[in-house]
Design a protein around this motif. Structure first.
Motif, short mmCIF file in Angstrom:
data_model
loop_
_atom_site.label_atom_id
_atom_site.label_comp_id
_atom_site.label_asym_id
_atom_site.label_seq_id
_atom_site.Cartn_x
_atom_site.Cartn_y
_atom_site.Cartn_z
N LEU A 1 13.79 -3.84 -4.52
CA LEU A 1 13.62 -2.59 -5.27
C LEU A 1 12.26 -2.51 -5.94
O LEU A 1 11.66 -1.44 -6.02
CB LEU A 1 14.75 -2.42 -6.30
CG LEU A 1 16.13 -2.17 -5.70
CD1 LEU A 1 17.19 -2.16 -6.79
CD2 LEU A 1 16.15 -0.87 -4.91
N GLU A 2 11.75 -3.64 -6.41
CA GLU A 2 10.42 -3.67 -7.02
C GLU A 2 9.35 -3.32 -5.98
O GLU A 2 8.44 -2.54 -6.26
CB GLU A 2 10.13 -5.05 -7.62
CG GLU A 2 8.76 -5.18 -8.27
CD GLU A 2 8.56 -4.28 -9.47
OE1 GLU A 2 7.39 -4.00 -9.80
OE2 GLU A 2 9.55 -3.85 -10.09
N LEU A 3 9.48 -3.88 -4.79
CA LEU A 3 8.54 -3.56 -3.72
C LEU A 3 8.58 -2.06 -3.39
O LEU A 3 7.54 -1.40 -3.35
CB LEU A 3 8.87 -4.36 -2.45
CG LEU A 3 8.47 -5.81 -2.42
CD1 LEU A 3 9.08 -6.52 -1.21
CD2 LEU A 3 6.96 -5.96 -2.41
N SER A 4 9.78 -1.54 -3.19
CA SER A 4 9.89 -0.12 -2.82
C SER A 4 9.41 0.78 -3.95
O SER A 4 8.73 1.78 -3.71
CB SER A 4 11.31 0.23 -2.40
OG SER A 4 12.23 0.05 -3.45
N SER A 5 9.69 0.41 -5.18
CA SER A 5 9.24 1.20 -6.32
C SER A 5 7.71 1.28 -6.39
O SER A 5 7.13 2.35 -6.59
CB SER A 5 9.80 0.61 -7.61
OG SER A 5 9.29 1.26 -8.73
N GLN A 6 7.06 0.14 -6.21
CA GLN A 6 5.60 0.11 -6.24
C GLN A 6 5.00 0.87 -5.05
O GLN A 6 3.98 1.55 -5.19
CB GLN A 6 5.09 -1.33 -6.25
CG GLN A 6 5.41 -2.08 -7.53
CD GLN A 6 4.87 -1.41 -8.76
OE1 GLN A 6 3.78 -0.85 -8.76
NE2 GLN A 6 5.64 -1.42 -9.83
N ILE A 7 5.64 0.77 -3.91
CA ILE A 7 5.18 1.50 -2.72
C ILE A 7 5.26 3.00 -2.97
O ILE A 7 4.32 3.74 -2.67
CB ILE A 7 5.99 1.09 -1.47
CG1 ILE A 7 5.62 -0.34 -1.06
CG2 ILE A 7 5.79 2.08 -0.32
CD1 ILE A 7 6.59 -0.99 -0.11
N TYR A 8 6.37 3.46 -3.54
CA TYR A 8 6.53 4.90 -3.81
C TYR A 8 5.55 5.37 -4.88
O TYR A 8 5.03 6.48 -4.81
CB TYR A 8 7.96 5.23 -4.19
CG TYR A 8 8.95 4.95 -3.07
CD1 TYR A 8 8.62 5.18 -1.74
CD2 TYR A 8 10.20 4.42 -3.34
CE1 TYR A 8 9.50 4.91 -0.72
CE2 TYR A 8 11.10 4.15 -2.32
CZ TYR A 8 10.75 4.39 -1.02
OH TYR A 8 11.63 4.13 -0.01
N SER A 9 5.27 4.52 -5.85
CA SER A 9 4.30 4.87 -6.88
C SER A 9 2.91 5.05 -6.26
O SER A 9 2.21 6.03 -6.55
CB SER A 9 4.26 3.79 -7.96
OG SER A 9 3.26 4.05 -8.90
N LEU A 10 2.51 4.11 -5.41
CA LEU A 10 1.22 4.20 -4.73
C LEU A 10 1.17 5.42 -3.80
O LEU A 10 0.15 6.10 -3.71
CB LEU A 10 0.93 2.93 -3.95
CG LEU A 10 0.70 1.67 -4.77
CD1 LEU A 10 0.63 0.45 -3.85
CD2 LEU A 10 -0.55 1.78 -5.61
N ARG B 1 0.85 -1.18 0.00
CA ARG B 1 0.00 0.00 0.00
C ARG B 1 0.89 1.24 0.00
O ARG B 1 2.09 1.16 0.29
CB ARG B 1 -0.92 0.01 1.21
CG ARG B 1 -0.18 0.11 2.53
CD ARG B 1 -1.11 0.30 3.71
NE ARG B 1 -0.39 0.26 4.97
CZ ARG B 1 0.34 1.27 5.45
NH1 ARG B 1 0.45 2.40 4.79
NH2 ARG B 1 0.96 1.15 6.61
N GLY B 2 0.27 2.36 -0.28
CA GLY B 2 0.98 3.63 -0.22
C GLY B 2 1.22 4.02 1.23
O GLY B 2 0.50 3.60 2.14
N LEU B 3 2.23 4.83 1.45
CA LEU B 3 2.56 5.29 2.79
C LEU B 3 1.85 6.61 3.10
O LEU B 3 1.49 7.36 2.19
CB LEU B 3 4.08 5.51 2.90
CG LEU B 3 4.93 4.25 2.77
CD1 LEU B 3 6.38 4.61 2.49
CD2 LEU B 3 4.81 3.40 4.02
#
Length: 168
Positions: free
Chosen positions: A136-145, A51-53
């Motif tokens: 990195l994929e997890l963090s990238s998707q988190i930052y996108s959200l 999810r997004g932060l």
């Protein structure tokens, strides 16, 4: 003149923006299990829900990254002659003296934003170490959200002037 509907914004309900993220490295490693038998066995895809932060979580991660340097110093003082054990423990948590502050923040972000499965910081550190591309994929998707914000539950205005038809 702003077209921002402040009244609608104030009334809106918000929910976190979530997304499933398939992780190729963990899948290839067999951490999702296998379907089939023998040579025909295929790895089951590993998918994490993220999810997004929130602004609060972003700030807390900044603070935790700053505190990690302080924790190292405190642990060394408390451990005395066992400084190596304390350092190894902190390194295992991703909070070592040589851990870049940007990585400490990213570790905290991933730990906070992965909804399923619930991860401890040790798990996140291990994923980052063993499968850096998945991390990195997890963090990238988190930052996108996070950049997209939460999902607003608002009532849409009618698109045209046509009135709803009446039942016969």
């Amino acid at each position: 003149m702003s077209n921002f509907d402040l009244a609608a914004f104030r009334k809106a309900k918000f929910q976190p923006r979530e997304q499933d993220v398939p992780l190729a490295g963990l899948t290839a490693g067999g951490f999702g299990g296998y379907e089939g038998e023998g040579d025909q066995a295929q790895p089951v895809p590993v998918v994490f829900k993220v999810r997004g932060l929130t602004a609060d979580e972003l700030a807390r991660a900044d603070q935790e990254a700053d505190n990690s340097k302080l924790l190292v110093k405190v642990a060394e003082r408390l451990a005395g002659s066992e400084a190596e054990k304390a350092q190894a423990l902190l390194d295992g948590l991703g909070l070592g003296d040589d851990t870049p502050q940007a990585l400490a923040k990213k570790l905290a972000h991933v730990q906070m934003a992965v909804v399923e499965p619930q991860l401890k910081i040790q798990d996140v550190v291990r994923i980052a170490d063993a499968y850096p591309t998945d991390f990195l994929e997890l963090s990238s998707q988190i930052y996108s959200l996070t950049g997209q914000g939460k999902v607003a539950q608002v009532k849409r205005k009618p698109s045209g002037k046509t009135q709803a038809s009446k039942q016969a």
